[in-house]
Design an enzyme around this catalytic site. Structure first.
Site, PDB file in Angstrom:
ATOM      1  N   ARG A 293       0.833  -1.219   0.000  1.00  0.00           N
ATOM      2  CA  ARG A 293       0.000   0.000   0.000  1.00  0.00           C
ATOM      3  C   ARG A 293       0.864   1.264   0.000  1.00  0.00           C
ATOM      4  O   ARG A 293       0.364   2.354  -0.240  1.00  0.00           O
ATOM      5  CB  ARG A 293      -0.942  -0.002   1.208  1.00  0.00           C
ATOM      6  N   TYR A 294       2.159   1.105   0.305  1.00  0.00           N
ATOM      7  CA  TYR A 294       3.051   2.267   0.334  1.00  0.00           C
ATOM      8  C   TYR A 294       3.893   2.407  -0.935  1.00  0.00           C
ATOM      9  O   TYR A 294       4.237   3.515  -1.322  1.00  0.00           O
ATOM     10  CB  TYR A 294       3.997   2.180   1.542  1.00  0.00           C
ATOM     11  N   THR A 295       4.271   1.299  -1.526  1.00  0.00           N
ATOM     12  CA  THR A 295       5.184   1.367  -2.675  1.00  0.00           C
ATOM     13  C   THR A 295       4.430   1.582  -3.980  1.00  0.00           C
ATOM     14  O   THR A 295       3.241   1.270  -4.092  1.00  0.00           O
ATOM     15  CB  THR A 295       6.017   0.076  -2.774  1.00  0.00           C
TER      16      THR A 295
END
Length: 754
Positions: A126-128
Site C-alpha cells: 500500500r506504500y510502494t
C-alpha cells in the site's frame, strides 16, 4: 426388528485408495513443476512473474507512464490471473524490482523496495509504487502481433499469454531459482551482451560446441562487483553438463592500513558478515584484528572496514582466513533444469539451451511476420475494393442510397468480396466522396513493397535467421551493459589453524621434576629460580614462540605435544601434565622443547643409539602420545640436541667411562621413529647394569669449541684438539685426560660471526 439397508453405488466412481493417491500426487507434482516452480525457456519466467508483467502492461504501466500503487497491480494479478496469496505475489514483484536481486530488473519501483543488507525489508504494497522497467520491452513489445498462443485464465473470462515473446534469452539474463516436487532449478544470471553474442555465434555456426560458446559466455554475471573465482575450466564443465557450482568472493582494498570490503557476493548480507567476524573476535579467534566497522551508506552500499592490530599483520593471510570462515566467499549451485519447447522439464547444457531458445525466437519472428503479412494482405484487399468504389463513385453512392440491399448489389455489380463490400458500406458517404486515387495507389505501392519483403523473409530460412541476428545485435546495443562480476583466478581460501591465529610472542615453557608445566612470557626467564611446590624443583625449560607446539618426551621414549599458548601461566605453579596427557604407568617427563616443523634434532638413548628427527615428527596428535625412541633394556632418554647443518655439523658423544667420540651428524640416519643407529660403542650388558652409559651429546658447528664440565673443572677442546677424538660412528671413542673421566655435561661455544 432391524431393517437391512441397501447401499446403491449407482453413479459413484469406485477407485482404489492407492490409485487415487498416486494420481492426486502426480497431478499436484505436475502443477508445481509446470505452473509454479520452473521457468519456460521462451521468456525465462515462472507463471506468477509472467502474470505480473502482463497485468502491469494491461494497466498501461510501461516505462514512460507514472508509477502506480503496487497494491493496484497485485489486486489485478490476483483477481484476473493468479488466484493465490497476495503476499507471495507481492514478494515476486519485489524481487523483479530489486537491482541487487535481478541482473536486469523488470519492474521500476518507487519507495522502499528492500536493501542488499536485508532484501525482505521492503515496505507494504500500500506504500510502494511501481511501473515496468525499460528492459521489460524485451518481453512485451511483440505481444499483440500474433507471436504467442493465448490460454483462458483461471475462470475462463479472460485470456492470458502462455509465454511472452522475449526478444532476448531472459532465462539466462536474469536467472531463476525454484524448488518443485522431485526436482529444482538454479539458473544464475548472465551478461546480456555476452549471451546475445553467443546466440549470434550459434546462428552463424550451428555446430558450435559448448567450449566455443564459452568464448562468448565465460561465466555468470551477478548484480554485484564481487569476483567469480571458479576456474574457467570448471565453469565450462558446468555449461557442458548443466550442473555444478559457482564460487564468488568479496572484493577488498587497503586504505591507510585498514581493510575495506566494498563488494559482497550475490545475496550475502553485510550485517551477517559483520556478525560472523565479530563472533570470531569475541571468541578470541582473530587476535590480529583490532576493530570492525560498518560504514555502508547510500553512496557506498557496501563498506565494511576491518582494522588490523598492527601493520605487521599479513592482510592477504587474514582475508584468506575470513574467506574460508565467513560468507565473504560463497558457493552457488547451478542446475539448468527448465521447461523446454516440448513442455517437459529437462537439464540442458548451454548449447541446448541457446539452440532451443533460438528455435523459439525464430518461430516467434516467423509468427510476427506472418501476422503482419496477413494484415498487409487484408489491407490490400480492402484498398482494391476502395479503388473500385472511387473509380465508380457516383454509381456506388447511388446504389447505397437507393437499393434496399446495397451489399448484394455492390458485390454483383463490381465483383467485390463480402469483406470489401462491408468496408465500403461502413465508410461514411462524406469520406467516400473525399477519396483520392493518388492516396489509395500510394498506399497500395507501399503495402505491396512490404508484402514482397515479408514474403521473401518468410520464404527463406537464411534471411529469417539474418533478421533474428540483426535484431539480437540491435537489442544487445540498446539494453546491454558491461560485465559486473569479474572472473578472476584466485588461490583456494584456507582457514588459519588455531596455532597460526595466535599472536607470535616469545615464551619459555618450564617443566618441573614432578611433571608440572607452565608457560612464561619472554626468553629471559630464570626457570630454576621460579617457585615450585614442596618436594618439587626445576627439570627443564625450552624457549620458543606462543604459536608453536611444546613437545614433551617421557622416560619410555614416547613424545607428546600441546599448544604452547594453551599452557598455564608462569605466574602460578602450573598444572600437572598428567591431567592433559596419558603417559604409561610409572613414566616421567624428561625434557621439553618447542621445535619448528622443519627443524632437525639428534635424539638418542644413553645406550648409545640415536637418529636425526624432524621437528614435525616429534609432535603427537593424541593424548597418549606416540612411540618416538625405542629404548634398549636399562637405558634412558638423552634430551634432543638441535642441528643447524646436517652436512657440516659434528656430533660429540661422551660416556661415563670418560670416552669421547666425534663424527659427522650426516652419518646418522633421519627417521620418524625407532631405535636409530649406534652413536658410540658401549657393551649392552654394561648399559643394563648401568656400569657405563652415554652421559651427554653435543652438536658442534664448524669452528665451534667443545667445553667439557666435570664438577667444577672445565676443559675446552677446539681445532686440532678435537682431531684426536674424531672417528667412525659407533666406535668406542678415545679416553679423555685424567680428571675428566667423569664428565657431567658437554657445552658448545660458538665464536661470534663477523
Amino acid at each position: 426388528m432391524s431393517e437391512s439397508l441397501d447401499l446403491s453405488l449407482e453413479g459413484v466412481e469406485r477407485r482404489s485408495l492407492a490409485e487415487f493417491t498416486e494420481q492426486a500426487y502426480l497431478n499436484y507434482s505436475m502443477y508445481v513443476i509446470m505452473d509454479r516452480a520452473l521457468p519456460h525457456i521462451g521468456d525465462g519466467l515462472k507463471p506468477v512473474q509472467r502474470r505480473i508483467v502482463y497485468a502491469m502492461s494491461e494497466l498501461g504501466l510501461d516505462a514512460d507512464s507514472k508509477h502506480k500503487k503496487s497494491a493496484r497491480t497485485v489486486g489485478d494479478v490476483l483477481g484476473k490471473f493468479h488466484p493465490h496469496g497476495d503476499s507471495a505475489c507481492y514478494e515476486a514483484m519485489v524481487l523483479m524490482a530489486q537491482p541487487f536481486s535481478y541482473r536486469y530488473p523488470l519492474v521500476d519501483g518507487q519507495g522502499n523496495w528492500g536493501a542488499p543488507d536485508d532484501p525482505k525489508s521492503f515496505a507494504a504494497m500500500r506504500y510502494t509504487e511501481a511501473r515496468l522497467s525499460r528492459y521489460s520491452e524485451v518481453l512485451l513489445s511483440e505481444l499483440g502481433q500474433g507471436t504467442v498462443d493465448w490460454v483462458p485464465n483461471f475462470d475462463g473470462t479472460l485470456d492470458e499469454p502462455a509465454v511472452l515473446p522475449a526478444r532476448l534469452p531472459n532465462l539466462l539474463l536474469n536467472g531463476t531459482t525454484g524448488i518443485a516436487v522431485g526436482m529444482a532449478t538454479d539458473v544464475p544470471p548472465h551478461n546480456l551482451r555476452e549471451v546475445a553474442s553467443a546466440c549470434v555465434r550459434l546462428l552463424d555456426q550451428p555446430g558450435a560446441t559448448v567450449a566455443e560458446l564459452c568464448e562468448h559466455v565465460p561465466g555468470p554475471d551477478f548484480p554485484t562487483e564481487a569476483e567469480i573465482i571458479t576456474p574457467r575450466a570448471d565453469l565450462q564443465k558446468v555449461y557442458e553438463t548443466g550442473r555444478g557450482s559457482v564460487r564468488m568472493r568479496a572484493v577488498y582494498r587497503v586504505e591507510d592500513g585498514d581493510i575495506v570490503i566494498h563488494a559482497l557476493p550475490h545475496q550475502v548480507s553485510g550485517s551477517k558478515v559483520l556478525e560472523q567476524i565479530a563472533g570470531q573476535m569475541q571468541a578470541k579467534k582473530l587476535p590480529m584484528v583490532a576493530d570492525l566497522r560498518d560504514e555502508s551508506d547510500h553512496e557506498n552500499p557496501t563498506r565494511i572496514v576491518i582494522i588490523p592490530r598492527s601493520n605487521r599483520v599479513d592482510v592477504e593471510e587474514l582475508m584468506t582466513h575470513l574467506f574460508a570462515t565467513t560468507d565473504l566467499e560463497t558457493s552457488y549451485r547451478v542446475n539448468l533444469n527448465i521447461i523446454g519447447l516440448d513442455g517437459k522439464p529437462q537439464v540442458k547444457d548451454l548449447r541446448q539451451l541457446l539452440s532451443e531458445w533460438l528455435q523459439f525466437r525464430i518461430g516467434t519472428v516467423r509468427r510476427r511476420l506472418q501476422f503482419r503479412l496477413d494484415k498487409v494482405e487484408r489491407r490490400l484487399h480492402l484498398l482494391d475494393g476502395l479503388l473500385i468504389a472511387f473509380l465508380n463513385l457516383d454509381e456506388v453512392i447511388h446504389i447505397i442510397r437507393t437499393e434496399d440491399q446495397p451489399k448484394a448489389v455492390l458485390m454483383e455489380r463490381f465483383e467485390l468480396s463480402e469483406v470489401q463490400a462491408d468496408y465500403i458500406l461502413d465508410t461514411r458517404l462524406r469520406q467516400l466522396a473525399r477519396l483520392e486515387e493518388m492516396k489509395i495507389r500510394g498506399e497500395q505501392e507501399e503495402l505491396l513493397k512490404e508484402q514482397k519483403r515479408l514474403q521473401t523473409l518468410l520464404g527463406s530460412e537464411a534471411k529469417l535467421k539474418k533478421l533474428v541476428r540483426e535484431e539480437l545485435i540491435k537489442d544487445a546495443e540498446t539494453y546491454g551493459d558491461d560485465r559486473r562480476s569479474p572472473i578472476v583466478a584466485r588461490a583456494e581460501a584456507r582457514a588459519l589453524s588455531e596455532t597460526e591465529l595466535m599472536p607470535t610472542e616469545p615464551v619459555t615453557v618450564v617443566l618441573s621434576e614432578k611433571g608440572w608445566v607452565r608457560c612464561a612470557k619472554g626468553h629471559d626467564i630464570d626457570a630454576a629460580g621460579l617457585s615450585y611446590k614442596a618436594g618439587d624443583g626445576f627439570k627443564a625449560a625450552a624457549p620458543g614462540r606462543s604459536n608453536q607446539y611444546a613437545v614433551f618426551i617421557d622416560s619410555t621414549g614416547r613424545s607428546y605435544s600441546l599448544p604452547a599458548h594453551s599452557l598455564p601461566s608462569a605466574r602460578g605453579q602450573g598444572e600437572p601434565l598428567s591431567g592433559r596427557l596419558t603417559p604409561p604407568p610409572g613414566a616421567s617427563f624428561e625434557c621439553v622443547l618447542l621445535p619448528d616443523d622443519d627443524a632437525l634434532f639428534v635424539i638418542a638413548s644413553d645406550a648409545g643409539y640415536g637418529f636425526v628427527v624432524k621437528g614435525e615428527d616429534l609432535q603427537a596428535k593424541n593424548k597418549a602420545g606416540k612411540a618416538l625412541l625405542s629404548l634398549p633394556n636399562g637405558s634412558a632418554v638423552v634430551a634432543p640436541r638441535p642441528v643447524r647443518d646436517v652436512e657440516q655439523d659434528w656430533l660429540a658423544a661422551v660416556t661415563t667411562e670418560g670416552r669421547l667420540l666425534l663424527f659427522k651428524v650426516s652419518d646418522l640416519p633421519q627417521l620418524g621413529k625407532g631405535k636409530g643407529n649406534k652413536i658410540i660403542g658401549i657393551p649392552g650388558e654394561r648399559v643394563a647394569s648401568r656400569e657405563e652409559y652415554l652421559t651427554d651429546l653435543a652438536v658442534l658447528p664448524a669452528g665451534a669449541t667443545l667445553v667439557l664440565q666435570a664438577g667444577k673443572r672445565t676443559l675446552s677442546l677446539k681445532g686440532d684438539d678435537l682431531e684426536h677424538y674424531k672417528g667412525e660412528r659407533g666406535r668406542r671413542g678415545n679416553k679423555l685426560p685424567r680428571g675428566f673421566q667423569r664428565v657431567d655435561s658437554l657445552l658448545v661455544d660458538i665464536p661470534p660471526q663477523d
